[in-house]
Design a protein around this motif. Structure first.
Motif, short mmCIF file in Angstrom:
data_model
loop_
_atom_site.label_atom_id
_atom_site.label_comp_id
_atom_site.label_asym_id
_atom_site.label_seq_id
_atom_site.Cartn_x
_atom_site.Cartn_y
_atom_site.Cartn_z
N GLY A 221 0.81 -1.36 0.02
CA GLY A 221 -0.01 -0.10 0.21
C GLY A 221 0.60 1.27 0.15
N ASP A 222 1.97 1.32 0.80
CA ASP A 222 2.98 2.62 0.89
C ASP A 222 3.25 2.74 -0.60
OD1 ASP A 222 4.70 0.39 0.85
OD2 ASP A 222 5.55 1.11 2.74
N ASP A 223 3.74 1.61 -1.33
CA ASP A 223 4.63 2.09 -2.62
C ASP A 223 3.46 2.65 -3.57
OD1 ASP A 223 7.14 1.52 -2.15
OD2 ASP A 223 6.70 -0.72 -2.68
N ALA A 224 2.15 1.96 -3.39
CA ALA A 224 0.80 2.39 -4.34
C ALA A 224 0.64 3.87 -4.11
CB ALA A 224 -0.24 1.56 -4.07
N ARG A 225 0.60 4.19 -2.90
CA ARG A 225 0.38 5.49 -2.47
C ARG A 225 1.37 6.54 -3.05
NH1 ARG A 225 -4.12 8.16 -2.01
NH2 ARG A 225 -3.26 9.86 -3.18
N ARG A 226 2.55 6.22 -2.82
CA ARG A 226 3.70 7.12 -3.48
C ARG A 226 3.45 7.31 -4.87
NH1 ARG A 226 8.18 3.79 -2.72
NH2 ARG A 226 9.64 5.59 -2.87
N ALA A 227 3.30 5.96 -5.62
CA ALA A 227 3.26 6.04 -7.09
C ALA A 227 2.09 7.15 -7.55
CB ALA A 227 2.99 4.68 -7.81
N VAL A 252 -2.79 -11.55 -4.68
CA VAL A 252 -4.06 -11.35 -3.82
C VAL A 252 -3.85 -10.96 -2.32
CG1 VAL A 252 -4.21 -13.97 -3.22
CG2 VAL A 252 -6.41 -12.62 -3.28
N ASP A 253 -2.78 -11.18 -1.74
CA ASP A 253 -2.58 -10.83 -0.67
C ASP A 253 -2.21 -9.29 -0.50
OD1 ASP A 253 -2.41 -13.43 0.67
OD2 ASP A 253 -0.41 -13.71 -0.35
N ALA A 254 -1.89 -8.71 -1.47
CA ALA A 254 -1.61 -7.24 -1.31
C ALA A 254 -2.86 -6.52 -1.98
CB ALA A 254 -0.33 -7.05 -2.11
N LEU A 255 -3.69 -6.95 -2.53
CA LEU A 255 -4.64 -6.28 -3.25
C LEU A 255 -5.72 -5.25 -2.30
CD1 LEU A 255 -5.98 -5.57 -5.91
CD2 LEU A 255 -7.22 -7.64 -5.94
N ALA A 256 -6.22 -5.99 -1.36
CA ALA A 256 -6.99 -4.98 -0.72
C ALA A 256 -6.25 -3.94 0.07
CB ALA A 256 -7.77 -5.86 0.54
N GLU A 257 -5.10 -4.07 0.33
CA GLU A 257 -4.16 -3.09 1.22
C GLU A 257 -3.86 -2.01 0.02
OE1 GLU A 257 -0.45 -4.56 3.16
OE2 GLU A 257 0.49 -2.81 2.23
N VAL A 258 -3.57 -2.37 -1.33
CA VAL A 258 -3.11 -1.43 -2.13
C VAL A 258 -4.50 -0.58 -2.33
CG1 VAL A 258 -2.59 -1.09 -4.74
CG2 VAL A 258 -1.34 -2.54 -3.15
N ALA A 259 -5.44 -1.18 -2.64
CA ALA A 259 -7.00 -0.57 -3.09
C ALA A 259 -7.10 0.43 -1.90
CB ALA A 259 -8.02 -1.59 -3.18
N ASP A 260 -7.07 0.01 -0.59
CA ASP A 260 -7.29 1.02 0.32
C ASP A 260 -6.38 2.07 0.55
OD1 ASP A 260 -9.32 -0.61 1.28
OD2 ASP A 260 -8.26 -1.16 3.41
N VAL A 280 -11.26 -13.83 -11.25
CA VAL A 280 -11.55 -12.45 -11.73
C VAL A 280 -12.41 -12.02 -10.76
CG1 VAL A 280 -12.01 -10.79 -13.47
CG2 VAL A 280 -11.35 -13.16 -14.18
N LEU A 281 -13.66 -12.68 -10.15
CA LEU A 281 -14.66 -11.89 -9.37
C LEU A 281 -14.00 -11.44 -7.98
CD1 LEU A 281 -17.33 -11.21 -8.52
CD2 LEU A 281 -17.85 -13.65 -7.71
N ALA A 282 -13.00 -12.48 -7.46
CA ALA A 282 -12.33 -12.30 -6.21
C ALA A 282 -11.58 -10.96 -6.26
CB ALA A 282 -11.58 -13.36 -6.04
N ALA A 283 -10.70 -10.75 -7.59
CA ALA A 283 -9.78 -9.65 -7.75
C ALA A 283 -10.71 -8.25 -7.80
CB ALA A 283 -9.17 -9.58 -8.92
N LEU A 284 -12.02 -8.42 -8.59
CA LEU A 284 -12.75 -7.11 -8.60
C LEU A 284 -13.39 -6.93 -7.27
CD1 LEU A 284 -14.62 -8.11 -11.73
CD2 LEU A 284 -12.63 -6.64 -11.64
N ALA A 285 -13.71 -7.66 -6.51
CA ALA A 285 -14.59 -7.72 -5.20
C ALA A 285 -13.70 -7.10 -4.12
CB ALA A 285 -15.10 -8.97 -4.87
N LEU A 286 -12.02 -7.38 -4.31
CA LEU A 286 -11.16 -7.12 -3.17
C LEU A 286 -10.63 -5.50 -3.88
CD1 LEU A 286 -9.32 -10.30 -2.71
CD2 LEU A 286 -10.60 -8.86 -1.26
N GLY A 287 -11.17 -5.01 -4.98
CA GLY A 287 -10.80 -3.57 -5.28
C GLY A 287 -10.15 -3.29 -6.66
N ALA A 288 -9.80 -4.28 -7.39
CA ALA A 288 -9.27 -4.36 -8.66
C ALA A 288 -10.65 -3.94 -9.79
CB ALA A 288 -8.91 -5.46 -9.28
N ARG A 289 -10.10 -2.94 -10.77
CA ARG A 289 -11.17 -2.36 -11.77
C ARG A 289 -11.07 -3.49 -12.82
NH1 ARG A 289 -13.80 2.12 -12.68
NH2 ARG A 289 -14.48 2.55 -14.73
N ALA A 290 -9.89 -4.25 -13.04
CA ALA A 290 -9.69 -5.13 -13.99
C ALA A 290 -8.61 -5.99 -13.75
CB ALA A 290 -9.38 -4.34 -15.58
N VAL A 291 -8.64 -7.15 -14.35
CA VAL A 291 -7.53 -7.86 -14.27
C VAL A 291 -6.78 -8.26 -15.49
CG1 VAL A 291 -8.53 -9.28 -12.39
CG2 VAL A 291 -8.74 -10.17 -14.64
#
Ligand SMILES: Cc1cc2nc3c(=O)[nH]c(=O)nc-3n(C[C@H](O)[C@H](O)[C@H](O)COP(=O)(O)O)c2cc1C
Length: 353
Positions: A221-227, A252-260, A280-291
Protein backbone atom coordinates in the motif's frame (compact mmCIF):
# COMPACT_ATOMS: atom_id res chain seq x y z
CA UNK A 1 -12.97 -21.72 -19.04
CA UNK A 2 -12.24 -23.39 -15.70
CA UNK A 3 -8.87 -23.81 -14.06
CA UNK A 4 -8.85 -27.43 -15.27
CA UNK A 5 -9.51 -26.17 -18.80
CA UNK A 6 -6.52 -23.85 -18.54
CA UNK A 7 -4.33 -26.69 -17.24
CA UNK A 8 -5.33 -28.67 -20.35
CA UNK A 9 -4.53 -25.64 -22.53
CA UNK A 10 -1.08 -25.41 -20.98
CA UNK A 11 -0.44 -29.09 -21.71
CA UNK A 12 -1.62 -28.74 -25.33
CA UNK A 13 0.58 -25.68 -25.86
CA UNK A 14 3.58 -27.47 -24.39
CA UNK A 15 3.25 -30.29 -26.96
CA UNK A 16 3.88 -27.83 -29.80
CA UNK A 17 6.75 -25.89 -28.24
CA UNK A 18 10.47 -26.56 -27.79
CA UNK A 19 11.12 -27.49 -24.13
CA UNK A 20 13.22 -24.38 -23.42
CA UNK A 21 10.38 -22.11 -24.64
CA UNK A 22 7.65 -23.94 -22.70
CA UNK A 23 9.86 -23.93 -19.60
CA UNK A 24 10.57 -20.19 -20.01
CA UNK A 25 6.83 -19.45 -20.03
CA UNK A 26 6.08 -21.71 -17.06
CA UNK A 27 9.08 -20.56 -15.02
CA UNK A 28 8.57 -19.03 -11.56
CA UNK A 29 10.95 -17.59 -9.00
CA UNK A 30 10.49 -20.53 -6.63
CA UNK A 31 10.31 -23.24 -9.29
CA UNK A 32 6.70 -24.10 -8.49
CA UNK A 33 4.42 -23.62 -11.48
CA UNK A 34 0.94 -22.18 -11.03
CA UNK A 35 1.17 -21.86 -7.22
CA UNK A 36 -0.21 -18.32 -7.31
CA UNK A 37 -3.54 -19.62 -8.65
CA UNK A 38 -3.96 -21.57 -5.40
CA UNK A 39 -3.96 -18.26 -3.52
CA UNK A 40 -6.87 -17.01 -5.61
CA UNK A 41 -8.63 -20.33 -4.98
CA UNK A 42 -8.31 -19.61 -1.25
CA UNK A 43 -10.44 -16.45 -1.44
CA UNK A 44 -13.78 -17.02 0.30
CA UNK A 45 -17.00 -15.35 -0.77
CA UNK A 46 -19.93 -13.95 1.19
CA UNK A 47 -22.73 -14.07 -1.40
CA UNK A 48 -25.56 -11.60 -0.94
CA UNK A 49 -29.27 -12.42 -1.22
CA UNK A 50 -32.66 -10.78 -1.56
CA UNK A 51 -31.59 -8.15 -4.03
CA UNK A 52 -33.86 -9.37 -6.77
CA UNK A 53 -32.95 -9.85 -10.41
CA UNK A 54 -30.50 -7.36 -11.82
CA UNK A 55 -29.15 -7.33 -15.32
CA UNK A 56 -25.61 -8.69 -15.46
CA UNK A 57 -23.12 -6.48 -17.21
CA UNK A 58 -19.36 -6.84 -17.52
CA UNK A 59 -18.72 -3.73 -19.61
CA UNK A 60 -16.45 -1.16 -18.01
CA UNK A 61 -13.70 1.33 -18.79
CA UNK A 62 -9.99 1.29 -18.03
CA UNK A 63 -8.47 4.78 -17.90
CA UNK A 64 -11.42 5.91 -19.97
CA UNK A 65 -11.11 3.21 -22.64
CA UNK A 66 -14.31 1.15 -22.95
CA UNK A 67 -13.90 -2.64 -22.75
CA UNK A 68 -16.57 -5.33 -23.01
CA UNK A 69 -15.32 -7.06 -19.87
CA UNK A 70 -12.67 -6.43 -17.22
CA UNK A 71 -10.34 -9.21 -18.46
CA UNK A 72 -7.30 -7.69 -20.20
CA UNK A 73 -4.21 -9.33 -21.70
CA UNK A 74 -0.90 -8.87 -19.86
CA UNK A 75 2.22 -7.68 -21.67
CA UNK A 76 4.42 -10.70 -22.36
CA UNK A 77 7.70 -11.04 -24.19
CA UNK A 78 8.56 -13.55 -26.90
CA UNK A 79 5.08 -14.05 -28.35
CA UNK A 80 6.54 -14.80 -31.78
CA UNK A 81 7.73 -18.04 -30.20
CA UNK A 82 4.04 -18.90 -29.67
CA UNK A 83 2.79 -17.73 -33.06
CA UNK A 84 4.57 -16.27 -36.12
CA UNK A 85 2.55 -13.04 -35.87
CA UNK A 86 3.18 -12.76 -32.13
CA UNK A 87 1.61 -9.70 -30.51
CA UNK A 88 -0.18 -8.74 -33.75
CA UNK A 89 -2.16 -11.99 -33.48
CA UNK A 90 -2.85 -11.36 -29.79
CA UNK A 91 -4.03 -7.83 -30.60
CA UNK A 92 -6.34 -9.27 -33.28
CA UNK A 93 -7.90 -11.47 -30.60
CA UNK A 94 -8.19 -8.51 -28.22
CA UNK A 95 -9.99 -6.49 -30.91
CA UNK A 96 -12.44 -9.32 -31.60
CA UNK A 97 -13.01 -9.78 -27.85
CA UNK A 98 -13.59 -6.11 -27.04
CA UNK A 99 -10.62 -5.92 -24.71
CA UNK A 100 -7.21 -4.31 -24.31
CA UNK A 101 -3.71 -5.75 -24.68
CA UNK A 102 -0.42 -4.88 -23.00
CA UNK A 103 2.62 -4.78 -25.32
CA UNK A 104 6.02 -5.63 -23.85
CA UNK A 105 9.22 -3.61 -24.28
CA UNK A 106 10.61 -6.95 -25.46
CA UNK A 107 8.20 -7.41 -28.33
CA UNK A 108 9.65 -8.67 -31.60
CA UNK A 109 6.75 -7.09 -33.53
CA UNK A 110 6.71 -3.43 -34.70
CA UNK A 111 4.17 -1.22 -32.91
CA UNK A 112 2.52 -0.32 -36.23
CA UNK A 113 1.59 -3.96 -36.91
CA UNK A 114 0.11 -4.34 -33.46
CA UNK A 115 -1.79 -1.04 -33.69
CA UNK A 116 -3.36 -1.86 -37.05
CA UNK A 117 -5.34 -4.74 -35.48
CA UNK A 118 -7.62 -2.12 -33.93
CA UNK A 119 -7.50 -3.13 -30.25
CA UNK A 120 -6.66 -0.56 -27.59
CA UNK A 121 -3.17 -1.22 -26.23
CA UNK A 122 -0.87 -0.08 -23.45
CA UNK A 123 2.89 -0.07 -23.86
CA UNK A 124 4.87 -1.78 -21.07
CA UNK A 125 8.09 0.11 -20.37
CA UNK A 126 11.17 -1.19 -18.61
CA UNK A 127 13.77 1.30 -17.50
CA UNK A 128 16.53 0.12 -19.83
CA UNK A 129 20.23 0.35 -19.06
CA UNK A 130 20.25 3.34 -21.42
CA UNK A 131 17.24 5.33 -20.22
CA UNK A 132 17.15 7.42 -23.43
CA UNK A 133 15.98 4.25 -25.16
CA UNK A 134 13.11 3.85 -22.70
CA UNK A 135 12.08 7.41 -23.50
CA UNK A 136 12.36 6.71 -27.23
CA UNK A 137 10.20 3.58 -26.98
CA UNK A 138 7.53 5.37 -24.92
CA UNK A 139 7.38 8.21 -27.45
CA UNK A 140 7.20 5.76 -30.38
CA UNK A 141 4.45 3.76 -28.68
CA UNK A 142 2.44 6.93 -28.08
CA UNK A 143 2.91 8.00 -31.70
CA UNK A 144 1.76 4.55 -32.85
CA UNK A 145 -1.45 4.79 -30.82
CA UNK A 146 -0.82 3.32 -27.35
CA UNK A 147 -3.25 4.77 -24.82
CA UNK A 148 -1.16 4.34 -21.64
CA UNK A 149 2.34 3.45 -20.49
CA UNK A 150 2.75 0.59 -18.01
CA UNK A 151 5.98 1.14 -16.14
CA UNK A 152 7.25 -2.16 -14.71
CA UNK A 153 8.89 -1.41 -11.38
CA UNK A 154 10.47 -4.77 -10.61
CA UNK A 155 12.87 -7.13 -12.30
CA UNK A 156 12.32 -10.85 -12.70
CA UNK A 157 14.39 -13.59 -11.14
CA UNK A 158 14.56 -15.67 -14.31
CA UNK A 159 18.11 -14.91 -15.35
CA UNK A 160 19.16 -17.54 -12.82
CA UNK A 161 18.45 -20.27 -15.40
CA UNK A 162 20.59 -19.68 -18.51
CA UNK A 163 18.94 -22.51 -20.47
CA UNK A 164 15.58 -20.76 -20.63
CA UNK A 165 16.84 -17.16 -20.91
CA UNK A 166 15.66 -15.97 -24.34
CA UNK A 167 18.96 -14.31 -25.22
CA UNK A 168 20.48 -17.83 -25.08
CA UNK A 169 17.83 -19.56 -27.21
CA UNK A 170 19.66 -21.33 -30.06
CA UNK A 171 17.89 -19.69 -33.03
CA UNK A 172 15.53 -17.73 -31.07
CA UNK A 173 13.05 -15.00 -31.49
CA UNK A 174 14.91 -13.95 -28.36
CA UNK A 175 17.48 -12.38 -30.65
CA UNK A 176 14.86 -10.40 -32.55
CA UNK A 177 13.34 -8.77 -29.49
CA UNK A 178 13.08 -5.01 -29.05
CA UNK A 179 11.81 -4.67 -32.62
CA UNK A 180 10.88 -1.05 -31.92
CA UNK A 181 14.50 0.01 -31.53
CA UNK A 182 16.91 0.39 -34.44
CA UNK A 183 19.84 -2.00 -34.85
CA UNK A 184 22.13 0.74 -33.63
CA UNK A 185 20.00 1.39 -30.56
CA UNK A 186 19.82 -2.35 -29.80
CA UNK A 187 23.60 -2.64 -30.00
CA UNK A 188 23.88 0.11 -27.38
CA UNK A 189 21.95 -2.12 -24.98
CA UNK A 190 23.80 -5.40 -25.41
CA UNK A 191 22.48 -8.01 -23.03
CA UNK A 192 22.47 -5.75 -20.02
CA UNK A 193 19.35 -6.07 -17.92
CA UNK A 194 17.09 -3.17 -17.08
CA UNK A 195 17.33 -0.96 -14.05
CA UNK A 196 14.96 -0.43 -11.13
CA UNK A 197 13.08 2.84 -11.64
CA UNK A 198 12.56 5.52 -9.01
CA UNK A 199 9.47 7.65 -8.51
CA UNK A 200 10.72 10.32 -10.92
CA UNK A 201 10.24 7.95 -13.87
CA UNK A 202 6.46 8.26 -13.52
CA UNK A 203 6.35 11.98 -14.28
CA UNK A 204 9.07 11.60 -16.88
CA UNK A 205 7.19 8.99 -18.93
CA UNK A 206 3.94 10.87 -18.54
CA UNK A 207 5.56 13.93 -20.03
CA UNK A 208 7.46 12.17 -22.81
CA UNK A 209 4.54 10.04 -23.96
CA UNK A 210 1.77 12.46 -23.08
CA UNK A 211 -0.13 9.44 -21.73
CA UNK A 212 -1.30 8.20 -18.33
CA UNK A 213 1.17 5.94 -16.51
CA UNK A 214 0.24 2.67 -14.81
CA UNK A 215 2.80 1.31 -12.37
CA UNK A 216 3.15 -2.47 -12.77
CA UNK A 217 4.45 -4.68 -9.99
CA UNK A 218 3.40 -3.00 -6.74
CA UNK A 219 2.79 -5.26 -3.72
CA UNK A 220 2.44 -2.72 -0.89
CA UNK A 221 0.00 0.00 0.00
CA UNK A 222 2.77 2.49 0.81
CA UNK A 223 4.38 2.09 -2.61
CA UNK A 224 1.01 2.39 -4.33
CA UNK A 225 0.31 5.64 -2.49
CA UNK A 226 3.74 7.06 -3.39
CA UNK A 227 3.20 6.12 -7.03
CA UNK A 228 -0.19 7.81 -7.16
CA UNK A 229 1.12 10.91 -5.39
CA UNK A 230 3.88 11.02 -8.00
CA UNK A 231 1.31 11.07 -10.80
CA UNK A 232 0.45 7.43 -11.61
CA UNK A 233 -3.08 7.00 -12.96
CA UNK A 234 -3.17 3.30 -12.19
CA UNK A 235 -1.45 0.63 -10.10
CA UNK A 236 -1.15 -3.00 -11.17
CA UNK A 237 -0.75 -5.37 -8.22
CA UNK A 238 1.46 -8.12 -9.58
CA UNK A 239 4.21 -10.60 -8.74
CA UNK A 240 5.03 -10.80 -12.48
CA UNK A 241 3.30 -14.18 -12.40
CA UNK A 242 5.41 -15.37 -9.45
CA UNK A 243 8.56 -14.59 -11.43
CA UNK A 244 9.94 -11.93 -9.10
CA UNK A 245 11.09 -13.05 -5.64
CA UNK A 246 10.77 -16.54 -4.20
CA UNK A 247 8.80 -16.31 -0.98
CA UNK A 248 6.99 -13.11 -1.99
CA UNK A 249 3.40 -12.60 -0.93
CA UNK A 250 0.90 -13.28 -3.71
CA UNK A 251 -0.88 -10.51 -5.59
CA UNK A 252 -4.14 -11.37 -3.84
CA UNK A 253 -2.48 -10.82 -0.45
CA UNK A 254 -1.62 -7.24 -1.37
CA UNK A 255 -4.71 -6.24 -3.31
CA UNK A 256 -7.00 -4.98 -0.53
CA UNK A 257 -4.12 -3.10 1.11
CA UNK A 258 -3.27 -1.38 -2.19
CA UNK A 259 -6.91 -0.55 -2.94
CA UNK A 260 -7.30 0.99 0.53
CA UNK A 261 -4.09 3.01 0.16
CA UNK A 262 -5.07 4.38 -3.23
CA UNK A 263 -8.59 5.11 -1.99
CA UNK A 264 -10.16 5.87 -5.35
CA UNK A 265 -7.43 8.31 -6.48
CA UNK A 266 -6.24 5.91 -9.21
CA UNK A 267 -7.41 2.72 -10.86
CA UNK A 268 -6.19 -0.57 -9.38
CA UNK A 269 -5.66 -3.73 -11.42
CA UNK A 270 -4.38 -7.20 -10.53
CA UNK A 271 -2.63 -10.06 -12.27
CA UNK A 272 -0.63 -13.21 -11.46
CA UNK A 273 -2.35 -16.57 -11.26
CA UNK A 274 -5.80 -15.53 -12.55
CA UNK A 275 -7.07 -18.82 -13.98
CA UNK A 276 -10.86 -18.80 -13.84
CA UNK A 277 -13.87 -16.52 -13.62
CA UNK A 278 -14.07 -16.90 -9.86
CA UNK A 279 -10.52 -15.53 -9.57
CA UNK A 280 -11.61 -12.53 -11.62
CA UNK A 281 -14.60 -12.00 -9.33
CA UNK A 282 -12.31 -12.21 -6.29
CA UNK A 283 -9.97 -9.56 -7.72
CA UNK A 284 -12.84 -7.21 -8.60
CA UNK A 285 -14.45 -7.63 -5.20
CA UNK A 286 -11.15 -6.91 -3.44
CA UNK A 287 -10.71 -3.61 -5.25
CA UNK A 288 -9.43 -4.24 -8.78
CA UNK A 289 -11.12 -2.47 -11.68
CA UNK A 290 -9.86 -5.12 -14.10
CA UNK A 291 -7.46 -8.06 -14.24
CA UNK A 292 -4.75 -9.05 -16.68
CA UNK A 293 -4.22 -12.65 -17.76
CA UNK A 294 -0.70 -13.66 -18.67
CA UNK A 295 0.35 -17.23 -19.36
CA UNK A 296 -3.14 -18.52 -20.28
CA UNK A 297 -3.17 -16.05 -23.18
CA UNK A 298 0.36 -17.07 -24.22
CA UNK A 299 -0.63 -20.76 -24.18
CA UNK A 300 -3.87 -20.05 -26.06
CA UNK A 301 -1.89 -18.12 -28.69
CA UNK A 302 0.48 -21.07 -29.10
CA UNK A 303 -2.39 -23.55 -29.18
CA UNK A 304 -4.71 -21.89 -31.69
CA UNK A 305 -3.64 -18.31 -32.50
CA UNK A 306 -6.20 -15.52 -32.22
CA UNK A 307 -9.08 -18.02 -32.11
CA UNK A 308 -7.49 -19.66 -29.10
CA UNK A 309 -7.11 -16.36 -27.26
CA UNK A 310 -10.69 -15.34 -28.14
CA UNK A 311 -11.97 -18.66 -26.81
CA UNK A 312 -10.03 -18.21 -23.60
CA UNK A 313 -11.36 -14.70 -22.99
CA UNK A 314 -14.95 -15.69 -23.84
CA UNK A 315 -14.69 -18.65 -21.47
CA UNK A 316 -13.40 -16.48 -18.63
CA UNK A 317 -16.05 -13.81 -19.24
CA UNK A 318 -18.84 -16.43 -19.24
CA UNK A 319 -17.56 -17.82 -15.98
CA UNK A 320 -17.35 -14.35 -14.48
CA UNK A 321 -20.97 -13.70 -15.44
CA UNK A 322 -22.05 -16.97 -13.82
CA UNK A 323 -19.99 -16.23 -10.69
CA UNK A 324 -21.51 -12.76 -10.36
CA UNK A 325 -25.02 -14.19 -10.47
CA UNK A 326 -24.15 -16.92 -7.98
CA UNK A 327 -22.76 -14.21 -5.69
CA UNK A 328 -26.11 -12.43 -5.97
CA UNK A 329 -24.89 -9.29 -7.76
CA UNK A 330 -25.13 -7.98 -11.29
CA UNK A 331 -21.95 -6.01 -11.83
CA UNK A 332 -18.34 -5.88 -10.67
CA UNK A 333 -19.07 -2.54 -8.96
CA UNK A 334 -21.83 -4.15 -6.90
CA UNK A 335 -19.52 -7.02 -5.97
CA UNK A 336 -17.00 -4.52 -4.64
CA UNK A 337 -19.57 -2.38 -2.84
CA UNK A 338 -21.09 -5.44 -1.15
CA UNK A 339 -17.63 -6.65 -0.02
CA UNK A 340 -18.42 -10.18 -1.12
CA UNK A 341 -14.83 -11.49 -0.98
CA UNK A 342 -12.55 -12.21 1.96
CA UNK A 343 -8.84 -12.28 1.11
CA UNK A 344 -6.93 -15.34 2.35
CA UNK A 345 -4.42 -13.21 4.25
CA UNK A 346 -3.72 -9.54 4.66
CA UNK A 347 0.02 -9.03 4.57
CA UNK A 348 1.18 -5.70 5.91
CA UNK A 349 3.59 -4.36 8.48
CA UNK A 350 0.75 -3.77 10.91
CA UNK A 351 1.71 -4.91 14.37
CA UNK A 352 5.44 -4.92 13.66
CA UNK A 353 6.22 -1.45 15.02
C1 LIG B 1 6.38 -15.49 -20.87
C2 LIG B 1 6.17 -14.25 -20.07
C3 LIG B 1 6.75 -13.07 -20.49
C4 LIG B 1 6.53 -11.90 -19.77
N1 LIG B 1 7.10 -10.74 -20.21
C5 LIG B 1 6.87 -9.59 -19.52
C6 LIG B 1 7.44 -8.37 -19.96
O1 LIG B 1 8.14 -8.31 -20.96
N2 LIG B 1 7.18 -7.26 -19.23
C7 LIG B 1 6.39 -7.28 -18.10
O2 LIG B 1 6.18 -6.25 -17.47
N3 LIG B 1 5.83 -8.43 -17.68
C8 LIG B 1 6.05 -9.57 -18.35
N4 LIG B 1 5.49 -10.73 -17.90
C9 LIG B 1 4.58 -10.71 -16.75
C10 LIG B 1 3.13 -10.51 -17.20
O3 LIG B 1 2.91 -9.20 -17.69
C11 LIG B 1 2.13 -10.73 -16.04
O4 LIG B 1 2.47 -9.89 -14.95
C12 LIG B 1 2.09 -12.18 -15.57
O5 LIG B 1 2.28 -13.07 -16.63
C13 LIG B 1 0.76 -12.45 -14.90
O6 LIG B 1 0.75 -13.70 -14.31
P1 LIG B 1 0.14 -15.02 -14.99
O7 LIG B 1 1.08 -15.41 -16.08
O8 LIG B 1 0.15 -16.00 -13.87
O9 LIG B 1 -1.23 -14.70 -15.49
C14 LIG B 1 5.72 -11.92 -18.59
C15 LIG B 1 5.16 -13.12 -18.18
C16 LIG B 1 5.37 -14.28 -18.91
C17 LIG B 1 4.71 -15.55 -18.44
Amino acid sequence: MSRAGIDALRERARLGLPAHVADYVDATADGVAEAEADRWDAVRFRPVALRGETETSLATTVLGTPVDHPILIAPMAQQVAAHPDGEAETARAAAASGTLVGVSTNTAVPFSRIAEQGAPWWFQAYLLADSDLTDALAARAAAAGASAIMLTVELTALRVDPRIEPTNWPDGPGRARLANLTDDERSRLGDRPGRLPGLEQIARLREIAGLPVVVKGVLRGDDARRAVDAGAAGVLVSTHGNRRLAGSIAAVDALAEVADAVAGDAEVYADSGIRDGRHVLAALALGARAVFVGRPAWWALADDGAAGVEGLLAGLADELTASLRQAGVGTPAEARAARIAVAPGFASDRGLA
